[in-house]
Write a protein that holds these residues in place. Structure first.
Motif, PDB file in Angstrom:
ATOM      1  N   ALA A  95       0.805  -1.223   0.000  1.00  0.00           N
ATOM      2  CA  ALA A  95       0.000   0.000   0.000  1.00  0.00           C
ATOM      3  C   ALA A  95       0.836   1.270   0.000  1.00  0.00           C
ATOM      4  N   GLN A  96       2.071   1.188   0.508  1.00  0.00           N
ATOM      5  CA  GLN A  96       2.871   2.402   0.633  1.00  0.00           C
ATOM      6  C   GLN A  96       4.315   2.031   0.938  1.00  0.00           C
ATOM      7  N   SER A  97       5.242   2.889   0.538  1.00  0.00           N
ATOM      8  CA  SER A  97       6.627   2.815   1.005  1.00  0.00           C
ATOM      9  C   SER A  97       7.016   4.186   1.524  1.00  0.00           C
ATOM     10  N   MET A  98       7.972   4.213   2.449  1.00  0.00           N
ATOM     11  CA  MET A  98       8.519   5.458   2.971  1.00  0.00           C
ATOM     12  C   MET A  98       9.989   5.226   3.307  1.00  0.00           C
ATOM     13  N   PHE A  99      10.762   6.311   3.272  1.00  0.00           N
ATOM     14  CA  PHE A  99      12.141   6.256   3.744  1.00  0.00           C
ATOM     15  C   PHE A  99      12.350   7.401   4.713  1.00  0.00           C
ATOM     16  N   TYR A 100      12.836   7.067   5.920  1.00  0.00           N
ATOM     17  CA  TYR A 100      13.130   8.069   6.936  1.00  0.00           C
ATOM     18  C   TYR A 100      14.638   8.232   7.052  1.00  0.00           C
ATOM     19  N   ARG A 187      25.111  10.706  14.109  1.00  0.00           N
ATOM     20  CA  ARG A 187      24.633   9.524  13.385  1.00  0.00           C
ATOM     21  C   ARG A 187      23.190   9.665  12.928  1.00  0.00           C
ATOM     22  N   PHE A 188      22.941   9.275  11.674  1.00  0.00           N
ATOM     23  CA  PHE A 188      21.584   9.180  11.163  1.00  0.00           C
ATOM     24  C   PHE A 188      20.956   7.876  11.651  1.00  0.00           C
ATOM     25  N   ARG A 189      19.625   7.819  11.623  1.00  0.00           N
ATOM     26  CA  ARG A 189      18.900   6.593  11.972  1.00  0.00           C
ATOM     27  C   ARG A 189      17.922   6.309  10.833  1.00  0.00           C
ATOM     28  N   ARG A 190      18.422   5.709   9.784  1.00  0.00           N
ATOM     29  CA  ARG A 190      17.641   5.523   8.556  1.00  0.00           C
ATOM     30  C   ARG A 190      16.757   4.283   8.642  1.00  0.00           C
ATOM     31  N   SER A 191      15.612   4.354   7.974  1.00  0.00           N
ATOM     32  CA  SER A 191      14.754   3.167   7.900  1.00  0.00           C
ATOM     33  C   SER A 191      13.912   3.227   6.628  1.00  0.00           C
ATOM     34  N   PHE A 192      13.731   2.058   6.036  1.00  0.00           N
ATOM     35  CA  PHE A 192      12.852   1.903   4.878  1.00  0.00           C
ATOM     36  C   PHE A 192      11.605   1.178   5.367  1.00  0.00           C
ATOM     37  N   ILE A 193      10.445   1.709   5.046  1.00  0.00           N
ATOM     38  CA  ILE A 193       9.187   1.202   5.588  1.00  0.00           C
ATOM     39  C   ILE A 193       8.247   0.827   4.457  1.00  0.00           C
ATOM     40  N   GLY A 194       7.613  -0.315   4.586  1.00  0.00           N
ATOM     41  CA  GLY A 194       6.559  -0.715   3.662  1.00  0.00           C
ATOM     42  C   GLY A 194       5.288  -1.007   4.435  1.00  0.00           C
ATOM     43  N   HIS A 195       4.159  -0.539   3.941  1.00  0.00           N
ATOM     44  CA  HIS A 195       2.866  -0.872   4.523  1.00  0.00           C
ATOM     45  C   HIS A 195       2.143  -1.827   3.571  1.00  0.00           C
ATOM     46  N   TYR A 196       1.553  -2.862   4.150  1.00  0.00           N
ATOM     47  CA  TYR A 196       0.892  -3.891   3.351  1.00  0.00           C
ATOM     48  C   TYR A 196      -0.485  -4.201   3.947  1.00  0.00           C
ATOM     49  N   VAL A 197      -1.391  -4.617   3.087  1.00  0.00           N
ATOM     50  CA  VAL A 197      -2.710  -5.049   3.546  1.00  0.00           C
ATOM     51  C   VAL A 197      -2.993  -6.425   2.962  1.00  0.00           C
ATOM     52  N   GLY A 198      -3.845  -7.192   3.638  1.00  0.00           N
ATOM     53  CA  GLY A 198      -4.231  -8.499   3.130  1.00  0.00           C
ATOM     54  C   GLY A 198      -5.019  -8.377   1.847  1.00  0.00           C
ATOM     55  N   GLU A 202     -10.961  -4.693   1.171  1.00  0.00           N
ATOM     56  CA  GLU A 202     -11.829  -4.148   0.130  1.00  0.00           C
ATOM     57  C   GLU A 202     -11.694  -2.641  -0.024  1.00  0.00           C
ATOM     58  N   ARG A 203     -11.241  -1.956   1.055  1.00  0.00           N
ATOM     59  CA  ARG A 203     -11.144  -0.506   1.031  1.00  0.00           C
ATOM     60  C   ARG A 203      -9.866  -0.058   1.730  1.00  0.00           C
ATOM     61  N   VAL A 204      -9.346   1.079   1.311  1.00  0.00           N
ATOM     62  CA  VAL A 204      -8.173   1.680   1.938  1.00  0.00           C
ATOM     63  C   VAL A 204      -8.210   3.173   1.634  1.00  0.00           C
ATOM     64  N   GLY A 205      -7.488   3.974   2.400  1.00  0.00           N
ATOM     65  CA  GLY A 205      -7.472   5.418   2.174  1.00  0.00           C
ATOM     66  C   GLY A 205      -6.946   5.768   0.786  1.00  0.00           C
ATOM     67  N   ARG A 206      -7.429   6.871   0.238  1.00  0.00           N
ATOM     68  CA  ARG A 206      -7.069   7.239  -1.136  1.00  0.00           C
ATOM     69  C   ARG A 206      -5.592   7.580  -1.286  1.00  0.00           C
ATOM     70  N   PHE A 207      -4.905   7.899  -0.174  1.00  0.00           N
ATOM     71  CA  PHE A 207      -3.483   8.212  -0.236  1.00  0.00           C
ATOM     72  C   PHE A 207      -2.655   6.976  -0.573  1.00  0.00           C
ATOM     73  N   TYR A 208      -3.228   5.794  -0.380  1.00  0.00           N
ATOM     74  CA  TYR A 208      -2.485   4.536  -0.525  1.00  0.00           C
ATOM     75  C   TYR A 208      -2.873   3.871  -1.838  1.00  0.00           C
ATOM     76  N   ARG A 209      -1.871   3.695  -2.711  1.00  0.00           N
ATOM     77  CA  ARG A 209      -2.114   3.196  -4.057  1.00  0.00           C
ATOM     78  C   ARG A 209      -1.635   1.742  -4.125  1.00  0.00           C
ATOM     79  N   THR A 210      -2.535   0.820  -3.833  1.00  0.00           N
ATOM     80  CA  THR A 210      -2.176  -0.584  -3.649  1.00  0.00           C
ATOM     81  C   THR A 210      -1.726  -1.256  -4.946  1.00  0.00           C
TER      82      THR A 210
END
Length: 239
Positions: A95-100, A187-198, A202-210
């Motif tokens: 549903a989404q990826s992010m990098f911090y 020091r940086f504290r980097r992380s790569f994040i993925g959000h997933y749904v089963g 049937e529905r998810v917020g419009r910001f998330y492009r599955t």
């Protein structure tokens, strides 16, 4: 996933897959995002600004998989797919990826629940956190870049999770979680994040492009009340 990992996920709502990715892979991912930062803004995904707030000079990258092939490869990696399908008991959609970047001095993110933002419906959480979503309070802007704060449920307290490069933390969308400020001077504290749904969602917020784990767009109906993960406060510190 061992039986211990699966048991931890079902009972506590999270588990850590140690060393799922190699250090060389993580170094390549770090270098890719360092180059992205150096090359300047990408409107709609990553827009750094001159500021005294380190989270404005190094803002999180939203949906990097849509603009970067390596980020897409990490989001859809078969190792992640295998773990996710084991934990959820069904196929999954990304549903989404992010990098911090989380540079030195950056604020953390107050305790929150991811499904407060995604609003994946029907719920696909399989762990112990079955109370649904809590009503958030306003966070302390001095330590959190995001407005929402969910106090720990009665009788429970935060549990620190230490991770090394290449470890992956998996947790369900109702788990209350957050991060502390980066108090390091260098020091940086980097992380790569993925959000997933089963796949049964049937529905998810419009910001998330599955998309499927093969990369095809799978459009879901829009759920109400959703938004980007973490509603940000106004810029912190001098500009």
């Amino acid at each position: 996933m061992s039986a211990t990992n699966i048991g931890a996920f079902e009972e506590a709502g999270f588990t850590v897959a140690r060393g799922l990715f190699g250090h060389d892979e993580i170094e390549r991912l770090r270098a890719e995002f360092a180059a992205m930062h150096a090359s300047g803004p990408v409107p709609g995904h990553f827009e750094p600004r001159t500021s005294g707030d380190p989270l404005r000079t190094h803002p999180r990258v939203m949906h990097p998989h849509e603009i970067n092939p390596l980020a897409l490869r990490f989001l859809l990696d078969p190792r992640l797919r295998s773990v996710l399908e084991t934990l959820l008991g069904e196929a999954v959609l990304a549903a989404q990826s992010m990098f911090y970047f989380k540079p030195p001095g950056a604020r953390g993110q107050a305790l929150h629940q991811d499904n407060f933002y995604l609003r994946a419906e029907p719920g696909t959480c399989v762990a112990a956190w079955r109370d649904g979503l809590f009503c958030p309070e306003e966070a302390d802007a001095g330590v959190s870049f995001a407005r929402e704060y969910v106090p720990p449920p009665p009788g429970l307290s935060a549990v620190p999770v230490d991770m090394a490069p290449g470890d992956v933390l998996f947790f369900n969308g109702s788990l209350v979680h957050g991060s502390q400020p980066n108090r390091s001077a260098v020091r940086f504290r980097r992380s790569f994040i993925g959000h997933y749904v089963g796949r049964s969602a049937e529905r998810v917020g419009r910001f998330y492009r599955t998309i499927s784990m093969s990369g095809e767009r799978v459009a879901l109906a829009e759920s109400a009340g959703a938004g980007p993960c973490g509603t940000e406060f106004a810029p912190h510190g001098p500009h």
